[in-house]
Design an enzyme around this catalytic site. Structure first.
Site, PDB file in Angstrom:
ATOM      1  N   SER A 106       6.677   2.349  -5.580  1.00 48.39           N
ATOM      2  CA  SER A 106       5.642   1.634  -4.849  1.00 48.39           C
ATOM      3  C   SER A 106       4.551   2.632  -4.480  1.00 48.39           C
ATOM      4  O   SER A 106       4.825   3.651  -3.842  1.00 48.39           O
ATOM      5  CB  SER A 106       6.268   1.027  -3.596  1.00 48.39           C
ATOM      6  OG  SER A 106       5.280   0.438  -2.791  1.00 48.39           O
TER       7      SER A 106
ATOM      8  N   LYS B 149       4.322  -0.283  -8.891  1.00 50.88           N
ATOM      9  CA  LYS B 149       3.817  -1.339  -7.992  1.00 50.88           C
ATOM     10  C   LYS B 149       2.664  -0.761  -7.204  1.00 50.88           C
ATOM     11  O   LYS B 149       2.810   0.285  -6.566  1.00 50.88           O
ATOM     12  CB  LYS B 149       4.957  -1.792  -7.082  1.00 50.88           C
ATOM     13  CG  LYS B 149       4.558  -2.433  -5.768  1.00 50.88           C
ATOM     14  CD  LYS B 149       5.757  -3.115  -5.132  1.00 50.88           C
ATOM     15  CE  LYS B 149       5.801  -2.926  -3.630  1.00 50.88           C
ATOM     16  NZ  LYS B 149       6.987  -3.565  -3.024  1.00 50.88           N
ATOM     17  N   LEU B 150       1.522  -1.452  -7.262  1.00 48.14           N
ATOM     18  CA  LEU B 150       0.356  -0.998  -6.516  1.00 48.14           C
ATOM     19  C   LEU B 150       0.201  -1.841  -5.262  1.00 48.14           C
ATOM     20  O   LEU B 150       0.221  -3.076  -5.323  1.00 48.14           O
ATOM     21  CB  LEU B 150      -0.921  -1.144  -7.364  1.00 48.14           C
ATOM     22  CG  LEU B 150      -0.966  -0.393  -8.697  1.00 48.14           C
ATOM     23  CD1 LEU B 150      -2.314  -0.668  -9.391  1.00 48.14           C
ATOM     24  CD2 LEU B 150      -0.770   1.113  -8.503  1.00 48.14           C
ATOM     25  N   LYS B 151       0.042  -1.180  -4.140  1.00 43.18           N
ATOM     26  CA  LYS B 151      -0.274  -1.902  -2.912  1.00 43.18           C
ATOM     27  C   LYS B 151      -1.740  -2.316  -2.985  1.00 43.18           C
ATOM     28  O   LYS B 151      -2.587  -1.514  -3.410  1.00 43.18           O
ATOM     29  CB  LYS B 151      -0.051  -0.986  -1.698  1.00 43.18           C
ATOM     30  CG  LYS B 151       1.417  -0.681  -1.447  1.00 43.18           C
ATOM     31  CD  LYS B 151       2.134  -1.902  -0.879  1.00 43.18           C
ATOM     32  CE  LYS B 151       3.529  -1.545  -0.391  1.00 43.18           C
ATOM     33  NZ  LYS B 151       4.221  -2.724   0.156  1.00 43.18           N
TER      34      LYS B 151
ATOM     35  N   ASP C  10       1.448  -5.652  -4.590  1.00 41.10           N
ATOM     36  CA  ASP C  10       2.020  -6.139  -3.332  1.00 41.10           C
ATOM     37  C   ASP C  10       0.931  -6.132  -2.262  1.00 41.10           C
ATOM     38  O   ASP C  10       0.358  -5.084  -1.960  1.00 41.10           O
ATOM     39  CB  ASP C  10       3.181  -5.224  -2.903  1.00 41.10           C
ATOM     40  CG  ASP C  10       3.900  -5.732  -1.651  1.00 41.10           C
ATOM     41  OD1 ASP C  10       3.535  -6.803  -1.138  1.00 41.10           O
ATOM     42  OD2 ASP C  10       4.839  -5.031  -1.195  1.00 41.10           O
TER      43      ASP C  10
ATOM     44  N   GLU D  68       3.199  -9.850  -5.239  1.00 36.36           N
ATOM     45  CA  GLU D  68       4.167  -9.922  -4.143  1.00 36.36           C
ATOM     46  C   GLU D  68       3.464 -10.277  -2.832  1.00 36.36           C
ATOM     47  O   GLU D  68       2.481  -9.643  -2.456  1.00 36.36           O
ATOM     48  CB  GLU D  68       4.853  -8.551  -4.040  1.00 36.36           C
ATOM     49  CG  GLU D  68       5.989  -8.457  -3.045  1.00 36.36           C
ATOM     50  CD  GLU D  68       6.626  -7.047  -3.057  1.00 36.36           C
ATOM     51  OE1 GLU D  68       6.467  -6.306  -4.051  1.00 36.36           O
ATOM     52  OE2 GLU D  68       7.264  -6.690  -2.055  1.00 36.36           O
TER      53      GLU D  68
ATOM     54  N   ASP E  51       8.367 -11.747  -0.496  1.00 36.81           N
ATOM     55  CA  ASP E  51       9.110 -10.651   0.151  1.00 36.81           C
ATOM     56  C   ASP E  51       9.312 -11.083   1.605  1.00 36.81           C
ATOM     57  O   ASP E  51      10.350 -11.672   1.961  1.00 36.81           O
ATOM     58  CB  ASP E  51       8.288  -9.344   0.018  1.00 36.81           C
ATOM     59  CG  ASP E  51       8.858  -8.171   0.805  1.00 36.81           C
ATOM     60  OD1 ASP E  51       9.856  -8.341   1.523  1.00 36.81           O
ATOM     61  OD2 ASP E  51       8.300  -7.047   0.718  1.00 36.81           O
TER      62      ASP E  51
ATOM     63  N   LYS F 162      15.629  -7.690   0.081  1.00 38.49           N
ATOM     64  CA  LYS F 162      15.787  -6.512   0.940  1.00 38.49           C
ATOM     65  C   LYS F 162      16.887  -6.851   1.927  1.00 38.49           C
ATOM     66  O   LYS F 162      16.715  -7.754   2.753  1.00 38.49           O
ATOM     67  CB  LYS F 162      14.508  -6.230   1.726  1.00 38.49           C
ATOM     68  CG  LYS F 162      13.389  -5.606   0.929  1.00 38.49           C
ATOM     69  CD  LYS F 162      12.194  -5.358   1.827  1.00 38.49           C
ATOM     70  CE  LYS F 162      11.006  -4.863   1.013  1.00 38.49           C
ATOM     71  NZ  LYS F 162       9.755  -4.972   1.783  1.00 38.49           N
TER      72      LYS F 162
ATOM     73  N   GLY G 198      12.394  -2.029  -1.091  1.00 40.67           N
ATOM     74  CA  GLY G 198      12.661  -0.775  -0.378  1.00 40.67           C
ATOM     75  C   GLY G 198      11.952  -0.762   0.956  1.00 40.67           C
ATOM     76  O   GLY G 198      10.949  -1.445   1.145  1.00 40.67           O
TER      77      GLY G 198
HETATM   78  O1  SMG Z   1      11.064   2.181  -0.036  1.00 42.73           O
HETATM   79  O2  SMG Z   1       9.976   2.390  -1.885  1.00 42.73           O
HETATM   80  C1  SMG Z   1      10.068   1.997  -0.721  1.00 42.73           C
HETATM   81  C2  SMG Z   1       8.915   1.242  -0.122  1.00 42.73           C
HETATM   82  C3  SMG Z   1       8.566   0.077  -0.943  1.00 42.73           C
HETATM   83  O3  SMG Z   1       6.438  -0.917  -0.762  1.00 42.73           O
HETATM   84  C4  SMG Z   1       7.546  -0.819  -0.297  1.00 42.73           C
HETATM   85  N1  SMG Z   1       7.926  -1.508   0.787  1.00 42.73           N
HETATM   86  O4  SMG Z   1       6.427  -4.671   1.372  1.00 42.73           O
HETATM   87  O5  SMG Z   1       7.700  -4.032  -0.181  1.00 42.73           O
HETATM   88  C5  SMG Z   1       7.078  -3.791   0.846  1.00 42.73           C
HETATM   89  C6  SMG Z   1       7.077  -2.422   1.497  1.00 42.73           C
HETATM   90  C7  SMG Z   1       7.521  -2.499   2.920  1.00 42.73           C
HETATM   91  C8  SMG Z   1       7.469  -1.223   3.659  1.00 42.73           C
HETATM   92  S1  SMG Z   1       5.871  -0.680   3.866  1.00 42.73           S
HETATM   93  C9  SMG Z   1       5.799   0.404   5.183  1.00 42.73           C
HETATM   94 MG    MG Z   2       6.612  -6.108  -0.224  1.00 36.50          MG
END
Ligand code: SMG
Ligand code: MG
Length: 369
Positions: free
Chosen positions: A136, A162-164, A189, A214, A239, A263, A291
């Site tokens: 991510s 995965k790109l935020k 996401d 996402e 999610d 999760k 995650g």
């Molecule tokens: O643990 O690799 C990881 C983080 C993956 O992007 C991730 N988690 O919305 O999926 C999600 C985020 C939630 C935590 S962001 C602080």
């Molecule tokens: Mg997410």
């Protein structure tokens, strides 16, 4: 099994680089660790995935500790003999607080499986010894910085990126990364950053052959996700909206989600995760393991979960080094884009107690009466 004591310990781990999402930037990972000790002589460990602030979800670290101390642990102690399979039912009168509930259930399960000599993977029904890893990638300060970071992950061997995203950081970064990596499994996401009026903009993502989008909308807007799913061709993956088996069932029925991110913390534990997995297998909904910047403790259990047959997409099950210079367990090291599923009893990892001591910001032992 009878619980002797529970240790609640908060630790703070620096991140190798800041992690920015649509709701904020994290520079370190403060997290609550829970250890149960049983009269039978086994120990069980769990990460509580709640963040320090209630920005990803309503739960937050010190709130989770409070509800554990005030309500969840006393109920468990009062019950006497306990098995992990009884925990959810026992704690059902207390509404919400899935992350706190998952923490105690997971630690009890770890202690129980250690006594029985069974690994998390075999208990849950794993059918593989390795899982594919995705990574991510946070919102970067510039496109150049994003390209550099993603290139590093590609070199490391990650099998999915995965790109935020957030308003103002969506089409352009996705276009650049897709041009750079035409064949890489790629997804985005938004962590709820868009609204129903953004449908046209989100349709723009259809051009990039993404695996999924996402959680684009508010966690409570399940209908909004269904309407969006009918307008875009990229699959929608929930999610934050999926907090239980029931909510998964409803979202699938509403066609609000055609892929699900599981999760364990968000849904109350590994047993509820297993039920959601089974439902998704039945409904032909691909799942992947999310995650929450877990330490090796939570990562170990997540990797075991991700090795179940319904987890057909790479998860956010990255190597320890993705977030931490040094982990609190033997590190998860990626080989050829995969992590090995621990095979030892329980979560199957060694805890680095000296390092935990160094990182500790508070700790408390509660003796069962
Ligand atoms: O643990 O690799 C990881 C983080 C993956 O992007 C991730 N988690 O919305 O999926 C999600 C985020 C939630 C935590 S962001 C602080
Ligand atoms: Mg997410």
């Amino acid at each position: 099994m009878k619980i002797k004591s529970v240790e609640l310990r908060t630790i703070n781990l620096p991140l190798v680089r800041p992690f920015r999402t649509s709701f904020g930037t994290q520079y370190d990972r403060s997290l609550l660790l829970l250890k149960v000790t049983t009269h039978e002589g086994s120990e069980g460990w769990a990460d509580c995935v709640a963040m320090v602030d209630p920005l990803y979800s309503p739960e937050y670290m010190s709130g989770a500790q409070d509800v554990l101390e005030r309500f969840l642990l006393p109920t468990i102690f009062h019950h006497g003999e306990i098995r992990a399979e009884d925990v959810a039912e026992l704690l059902k009168p207390f509404l919400g607080h899935q992350m706190a509930k998952a923490t105690i259930e997971t630690a009890i399960l770890d202690a129980q499986l250690k006594l029985e000599g069974v690994s998390f993977g075999s208990y849950l029904g794993s059918n593989k010894s390795k899982v594919d890893c995705g990574v991510s990638v946070g919102i970067a300060p510039t496109i150049d910085a994003l390209v550099e970071e993603v290139s590093q992950y590609v070199t490391d061997g990650y099998r999915r990126i995965k790109l935020k995203i957030e308003p103002g950081w969506d089409i352009e970064p996705v276009r650049v990364i897709r041009e750079m990596l035409p064949n890489m499994p790629l997804q985005v996401d938004a962590n709820q950053a868009y609204s129903r009026t953004d449908t046209e903009l989100l349709k723009g993502l259809d051009a990039f052959n993404l695996l999924l989008i996402e959680q684009p909308l508010d966690e409570h807007d399940v209908l909004g996700h269904a309407l969006l799913a009918a307008s875009v061709s990229t699959p929608i993956c929930l999610d934050e909206s999926i907090t239980s088996l029931q909510s998964a069932r409803d979202a699938i029925a509403m066609k609000a989600t055609t892929v699900i991110n599981i999760k364990p913390g968000r849904v109350g534990g590994y047993l509820e995760s297993l039920r959601i997995h089974d439902l998704c297998v039945e409904e032909n909904i691909p799942v992947w393991c999310g995650g929450m910047l877990e330490t090796g403790v939570g990562r170990a259990a997540n990797v075991a979960l991700a090795s179940l047959p319904g987890f057909t997409l790479p998860g956010d099950t990255s190597a320890s080094s993705r977030f931490f210079k040094r982990d609190i367990t033997n590190p998860f090291v990626m080989k050829d884009g995969q992590l090995s599923v621990p095979t030892g009893p329980g979560i199957g990892v060694e805890i680095d107690r000296d390092f935990i001591e160094e990182l500790t910001t508070s700790s408390k032992v509660i003796l069962a009466p």
